[in-house]
Design an enzyme around this catalytic site. Structure first.
Site, short mmCIF file in Angstrom:
data_model
loop_
_atom_site.label_atom_id
_atom_site.label_comp_id
_atom_site.label_asym_id
_atom_site.label_seq_id
_atom_site.Cartn_x
_atom_site.Cartn_y
_atom_site.Cartn_z
CD GLN A 178 49.77 82.78 26.86
OE1 GLN A 178 49.00 81.87 27.12
NE2 GLN A 178 51.03 82.57 26.56
CG PHE A 179 52.97 85.16 32.45
CD1 PHE A 179 54.25 85.68 32.37
CD2 PHE A 179 52.79 83.79 32.44
CE1 PHE A 179 55.34 84.83 32.27
CE2 PHE A 179 53.87 82.94 32.35
CZ PHE A 179 55.16 83.46 32.26
CB THR A 180 54.00 84.86 27.56
OG1 THR A 180 52.89 84.32 26.86
CG2 THR A 180 54.55 83.82 28.53
#
Length: 129
Positions: free
Chosen positions: A62-64
């Site tokens: 989950q880069f966000t």
């Protein structure tokens, strides 16, 4: 969790949905610490951990999580490590968890995943180990 209509990872019963974000200075030692913390964290019913009750974990990249919305109306993702650096570290967290004896399901790195969650509690934690 599904990608293009097909299930790629799912867990049943009590367990943890783990969203893993990687930043530029993360490394293998941080993956080990995170896996150990997740496996032993006493947040399930009766103050039990996943290791106490052999609860599964669903790990999703989950880069966000490293989105920065302090300026303007459009988040910046510059704090998130690029895919070629982040993917091996997400894989390392999964490997470390499995090495501890955990049942781990995963998504597909970089895919547009649809994640469904029944949040029993609810409890949501940010772990920065």
């Amino acid at each position: 969790m599904s990608v293009e209509g097909r299930v790629v990872g799912a867990i049943e019963g009590p367990g943890l949905l783990v969203l893993v974000g990687v930043t530029h200075d993360d490394g293998a030692e941080k993956a080990r610490r995170l896996a150990s913390k997740l496996w032993g964290l006493r947040i399930l019913e009766g103050e039990k951990s996943c290791s106490d009750v052999n609860a599964p974990l669903l790990v999703v990249s989950q880069f966000t999580l490293y989105g920065d919305a302090r300026k303007g109306r459009r988040p910046s993702w510059t704090a998130a490590a690029p895919g070629p650096a982040a993917e091996p570290l997400v894989d390392a967290v999964v490997r470390e968890l499995r090495g501890l004896g955990a049942k781990v399901e995963t998504g597909e790195f970089g895919a547009d995943m649809k994640v469904a969650l029944v949040n029993d509690g609810p409890i949501t934690l940010i772990l920065d180990v």
